[in-house]
Design a protein around this motif. Structure first.
Motif, PDB file in Angstrom:
ATOM      1  N   LYS A  99       0.834  -1.199   0.000  1.00 28.40           N
ATOM      2  CA  LYS A  99       0.000   0.000   0.000  1.00 28.40           C
ATOM      3  C   LYS A  99       0.868   1.247   0.000  1.00 28.40           C
ATOM      4  CE  LYS A  99      -4.115   1.985   0.357  1.00 28.40           C
ATOM      5  NZ  LYS A  99      -3.733   3.337  -0.084  1.00 28.40           N
ATOM      6  N   ASP A 100       0.646   2.082  -1.008  1.00 25.52           N
ATOM      7  CA  ASP A 100       1.353   3.360  -1.161  1.00 25.52           C
ATOM      8  C   ASP A 100       2.851   3.198  -1.400  1.00 25.52           C
ATOM      9  OD1 ASP A 100      -1.047   4.756  -0.740  1.00 25.52           O
ATOM     10  OD2 ASP A 100      -0.776   4.685   1.438  1.00 25.52           O
ATOM     11  N   GLN A 101       3.310   1.993  -1.687  1.00 25.96           N
ATOM     12  CA  GLN A 101       4.740   1.780  -1.954  1.00 25.96           C
ATOM     13  C   GLN A 101       4.999   1.186  -3.328  1.00 25.96           C
ATOM     14  OE1 GLN A 101       7.314   0.465   1.347  1.00 25.96           O
ATOM     15  NE2 GLN A 101       5.423   0.013   2.463  1.00 25.96           N
ATOM     16  N   GLY A 102       3.978   0.664  -3.959  1.00 31.17           N
ATOM     17  CA  GLY A 102       4.118   0.063  -5.276  1.00 31.17           C
ATOM     18  C   GLY A 102       2.744  -0.185  -5.853  1.00 31.17           C
ATOM     19  N   TRP A 103       2.697  -0.845  -6.998  1.00 30.97           N
ATOM     20  CA  TRP A 103       1.394  -1.120  -7.626  1.00 30.97           C
ATOM     21  C   TRP A 103       1.490  -2.398  -8.436  1.00 30.97           C
ATOM     22  CZ3 TRP A 103      -3.039   0.884  -6.271  1.00 30.97           C
ATOM     23  CH2 TRP A 103      -4.157   0.698  -7.084  1.00 30.97           C
ATOM     24  N   PHE A 104       0.359  -3.084  -8.583  1.00 33.55           N
ATOM     25  CA  PHE A 104       0.384  -4.344  -9.320  1.00 33.55           C
ATOM     26  C   PHE A 104      -0.923  -4.581 -10.067  1.00 33.55           C
ATOM     27  CE2 PHE A 104      -0.608  -5.070  -4.851  1.00 33.55           C
ATOM     28  CZ  PHE A 104      -1.801  -5.760  -4.897  1.00 33.55           C
ATOM     29  N   GLY A 105      -0.836  -5.453 -11.068  1.00 26.62           N
ATOM     30  CA  GLY A 105      -1.999  -5.853 -11.846  1.00 26.62           C
ATOM     31  C   GLY A 105      -2.582  -7.139 -11.295  1.00 26.62           C
ATOM     32  N   LEU A 106      -3.906  -7.208 -11.227  1.00 28.73           N
ATOM     33  CA  LEU A 106      -4.628  -8.372 -10.710  1.00 28.73           C
ATOM     34  C   LEU A 106      -5.232  -9.165 -11.863  1.00 28.73           C
ATOM     35  CD1 LEU A 106      -6.501  -6.373  -7.972  1.00 28.73           C
ATOM     36  CD2 LEU A 106      -4.947  -8.260  -7.446  1.00 28.73           C
ATOM     37  N   PHE A 107      -5.060 -10.478 -11.840  1.00 32.90           N
ATOM     38  CA  PHE A 107      -5.659 -11.303 -12.877  1.00 32.90           C
ATOM     39  C   PHE A 107      -5.887 -12.709 -12.336  1.00 32.90           C
ATOM     40  CE2 PHE A 107      -1.253 -12.430 -13.101  1.00 32.90           C
ATOM     41  CZ  PHE A 107      -1.220 -13.735 -13.575  1.00 32.90           C
ATOM     42  N   GLY A 108      -6.766 -13.425 -12.994  1.00 38.63           N
ATOM     43  CA  GLY A 108      -6.984 -14.819 -12.653  1.00 38.63           C
ATOM     44  C   GLY A 108      -6.582 -15.735 -13.780  1.00 38.63           C
ATOM     45  N   SER A 109      -6.675 -15.234 -15.013  1.00 40.40           N
ATOM     46  CA  SER A 109      -6.312 -16.044 -16.173  1.00 40.40           C
ATOM     47  C   SER A 109      -5.685 -15.152 -17.225  1.00 40.40           C
ATOM     48  CB  SER A 109      -7.545 -16.761 -16.734  1.00 40.40           C
ATOM     49  OG  SER A 109      -8.529 -15.820 -17.145  1.00 40.40           O
ATOM     50  N   ASN A 110      -4.955 -15.775 -18.136  1.00 41.00           N
ATOM     51  CA  ASN A 110      -4.401 -15.077 -19.294  1.00 41.00           C
ATOM     52  C   ASN A 110      -4.100 -16.100 -20.382  1.00 41.00           C
ATOM     53  OD1 ASN A 110      -1.890 -16.295 -18.639  1.00 41.00           O
ATOM     54  ND2 ASN A 110      -1.176 -14.490 -17.535  1.00 41.00           N
ATOM     55  N   HIS A 111      -3.345 -15.717 -21.388  1.00 43.19           N
ATOM     56  CA  HIS A 111      -3.078 -16.587 -22.530  1.00 43.19           C
ATOM     57  C   HIS A 111      -2.159 -17.754 -22.190  1.00 43.19           C
ATOM     58  CE1 HIS A 111       0.283 -13.857 -22.232  1.00 43.19           C
ATOM     59  NE2 HIS A 111       0.993 -14.633 -23.018  1.00 43.19           N
ATOM     60  N   ASP A 112      -1.550 -17.748 -21.008  1.00 45.66           N
ATOM     61  CA  ASP A 112      -0.605 -18.788 -20.611  1.00 45.66           C
ATOM     62  C   ASP A 112      -1.166 -19.759 -19.582  1.00 45.66           C
ATOM     63  OD1 ASP A 112       1.548 -18.158 -22.230  1.00 45.66           O
ATOM     64  OD2 ASP A 112       2.411 -16.754 -20.802  1.00 45.66           O
ATOM     65  N   ARG A 113      -2.450 -19.653 -19.266  1.00 40.51           N
ATOM     66  CA  ARG A 113      -3.011 -20.460 -18.176  1.00 40.51           C
ATOM     67  C   ARG A 113      -4.339 -21.092 -18.593  1.00 40.51           C
ATOM     68  NH1 ARG A 113      -0.729 -18.870 -13.155  1.00 40.51           N
ATOM     69  NH2 ARG A 113       0.836 -17.253 -13.489  1.00 40.51           N
ATOM     70  N   PRO A 114      -4.695 -22.203 -17.951  1.00 40.56           N
ATOM     71  CA  PRO A 114      -6.032 -22.756 -18.173  1.00 40.56           C
ATOM     72  C   PRO A 114      -7.097 -21.730 -17.807  1.00 40.56           C
ATOM     73  CG  PRO A 114      -4.643 -24.357 -17.056  1.00 40.56           C
ATOM     74  CD  PRO A 114      -3.876 -23.060 -17.059  1.00 40.56           C
ATOM     75  N   ARG A 115      -8.306 -21.973 -18.235  1.00 38.89           N
ATOM     76  CA  ARG A 115      -9.403 -21.042 -17.987  1.00 38.89           C
ATOM     77  C   ARG A 115      -9.664 -20.883 -16.485  1.00 38.89           C
ATOM     78  NH1 ARG A 115     -11.010 -17.269 -21.555  1.00 38.89           N
ATOM     79  NH2 ARG A 115     -10.612 -18.021 -23.659  1.00 38.89           N
ATOM     80  N   LEU A 116      -9.964 -19.643 -16.099  1.00 40.73           N
ATOM     81  CA  LEU A 116     -10.106 -19.290 -14.689  1.00 40.73           C
ATOM     82  C   LEU A 116     -11.135 -20.157 -13.974  1.00 40.73           C
ATOM     83  CD1 LEU A 116      -9.521 -17.403 -12.302  1.00 40.73           C
ATOM     84  CD2 LEU A 116     -11.186 -15.805 -13.258  1.00 40.73           C
TER      85      LEU A 116
END
Length: 567
Positions: free
Chosen positions: A318-335
């Protein structure tokens, strides 16, 4: 609120172009196909599009083997088509992010052709070449991410070249300043063309220890990771890349694919004052079910482990960095197939997983088809797979003597091809993806699971995503910028947390199981619940106020809670 804060409110939609929409009937998705679906993407609530590589490529790794970073691959269309995509995206008030593959190129790239032609060629040092050991074996014992040695012997010059991925994807030598200058120029080229941001593929492996020592690890994929993950000069190189590349255009957003990072690593990559990356992907929670030594092997995990990961990322950064949230993408099985129930509770669990991603602190990413609850494809044989990683793994493990049936079972469960089957637009031929034969088979369930059907159903997964994103935007001070406080930390079925700012707070309740879950809220939160109002749920409301139990895979979002008492 600063401009830097406002970009954190974005919702990103990821497109795997080969499988999104075909416009010319050749069975492959293309740029004009994406243009035809921009209104749909905007209707979900996404304001940013990230497209996987569409550069010139032999497509050995579906575009992540780039042979020319400044040209559009013929299969995807032309530069004019890309310019139309950019223009039409901007017309709709959305941004376009490109995917940059900067650790390696295709072996068909002109740089590598020159590099392998002679030890004296000026491009020789663009890649990492070494002599073998005295016994003729590779320079070290590192394994590639596809399994097998990370080195390939090249007879023309009698040396080995390094490839952390396929032998058709030789690693660039970032220690060579000329390579970094080429990459900086490439970034400026795309920014001048109007690109708004970049996703950076495998960016935390670009700096290797110069000695290239042997690995002591026994990982099947990438055994030398301690010598190249978050390497010795990676931060120096990223700051230079920012100064001479990304900062060429004000407001450029960058997100790095950086696996195996500590909290300190995340802060170094994304702290604003360091001027490296805008954010990195939070990959630890999606990886929770994988064996750390063999990504095709699964491991049992407990909800307490997931809670610990989420709490650590949400609170420590918190207030020190930032990140993207995801459950699936092109490299993983379906969420929904990997973390939910793609059978009886497909709709409920798809909505629950969406709720988790979109109510946490961070930038949410939606992978194409996730928003309609697309599921894994019922592959029956490894012979049907296009995924080079899965095919290499099957070959290498069976050659080592493993039971072919067991290896095939693991491969069919974990192949990236699950995410790469065509987008399911309608119940028409080929799911509305193409008038020709699709390059990958369409999931047989497309007649029931498709965009057209979801649009007509007010209780569909798609319309739930729309409501979630609307809530996230309406309550941005709480959901995007507010604090995270875990609740029911010891519960074995329920993941619960409060999101709060100084003036308001909300409560999220998630039953991550296929069984009914009873719970009791205690402590400070109890004094805040009188004014709670239900904002969204994936089941019809069952009574008023906070329930005492949750149905299988039930998700509820409450808003309007009284502020927590000051201490």
């Amino acid at each position: 609120m600063t401009r830097r804060d406002l970009w954190k409110e974005k919702v990103v939609y990821q497109i795997f172009p080969c499988s999104f929409q075909d416009s010319n009937g050749d069975g492959n998705g293309d740029l004009r196909g994406i243009v035809s679906r921009l209104d749909y993407i905007r209707s979900i609530g996404a304001d940013t599009i990230w497209i996987c590589p569409v550069y010139r490529s032999p497509l050995e790794d579906q575009g992540y083997d780039v042979s020319d970073q400044r040209e559009i691959g013929e299969i995807f269309g032309t530069m004019q088509d890309w310019e139309e995509l950019l223009e039409e995206t901007h017309k709709r008030g959305m941004e376009l992010w490109m995917d940059l593959v900067l650790n390696h190129t295709s072996a068909e790239h002109r740089w590598f052709k020159r590099s392998r032609s002679s030890k004296d060629d000026p491009f020789r040092d663009y890649y990492i070449w070494r002599q073998g050991k005295e016994d003729g074996s590779p320079p070290n014992n590192w394994t590639s991410y596809l399994g097998g040695s990370a080195w390939t012997y090249d007879e023309a010059t009698g040396e080995y070249y390094l490839h952390l991925y396929s032998e058709t994807q030789p690693d660039l030598n970032w220690d060579n300043p000329k390579v970094r200058e080429e990459i900086q120029g490439l970034i400026r080229y795309w920014l001048d063309k109007g690109v708004d941001g970049f996703r950076l593929d495998a960016i935390n492996v670009v700096s290797k220890e110069s000695e290239l020592p042997d690995s002591m690890e026994k990982k099947v994929q990438g055994s030398g990771y301690k010598h190249f993950k978050n390497g010795p000069k990676v931060h120096e190189y990223l700051r230079e890349l920012n100064e001479k590349g990304f900062s060429h255009k004000e407001g450029t957003i960058t997100v790095g694919e950086t696996s195996m990072v500590s909290m300190d690593d995340v802060k170094r990559y994304t702290a604003p004052e360091r001027r490296e990356l805008s954010m990195i992907f939070m990959m630890e929670s999606p990886d929770i079910g994988s064996d750390p030594d063999d990504s095709f092997k699964s491991r049992d995990w407990k909800l307490s482990e997931l809670k610990e990961i989420i709490t650590r990322w949400e609170k420590e950064l918190k207030d020190q960095g930032w990140f993207g949230l995801f459950g699936s993408n092109h490299d993983r099985p379906r969420l929904v197939s990997q973390f939910g129930d793609d059978g009886r509770y497909r709709v409920e669990s798809a909505k629950l997983l969406a709720t988790l991603v979109h109510t946490l602190w961070g930038t949410p990413f939606i992978y194409q088809g996730e928003e309609i609850g697309m599921t894994n494809y019922p592959f029956e044989s490894v012979d049907r797979l296009e995924d080079q990683e899965a095919v290499h793994y099957y070959r290498s493990q069976t050659e080592k003597g493993e039971d072919p049936a067991e290896v095939e079972r693991r491969v069919l469960a974990g192949t990236r091809d699950h995410a790469r089957t065509p987008m399911q637009w309608s119940a028409g031929p080929n799911a509305g993806f193409s008038e020709g034969k699709p390059w990958m088979p369409v999931n047989p369930n497309y007649r029931e699971i498709n965009v057209e059907a979801e649009e007509k159903n007010p209780d569909s997964v798609l319309n739930y995503y729309r409501k979630l994103i609307e809530i996230r935007r309406e309550h941005a001070n709480v959901v995007v910028h507010g604090e995270y406080a875990p609740v029911l930390e010891e519960h074995e079925q329920v993941l619960a947390y409060v999101r709060r700012c100084s003036a308001s707070q909300g409560l999220v309740l998630l039953n991550l199981s296929d069984r009914e879950a009873e719970f009791e809220l205690t402590g400070e939160i109890c004094g805040c619940l009188d004014t709670a109002r239900r904002l969204l749920g994936n089941y019809p409301a069952d009574g008023h106020g906070i329930p005492a139990k949750l149905r299988p895979y039930e998700a509820i979002v409450f808003g309007g809670l009284k502020p927590m008492p000051e201490k």
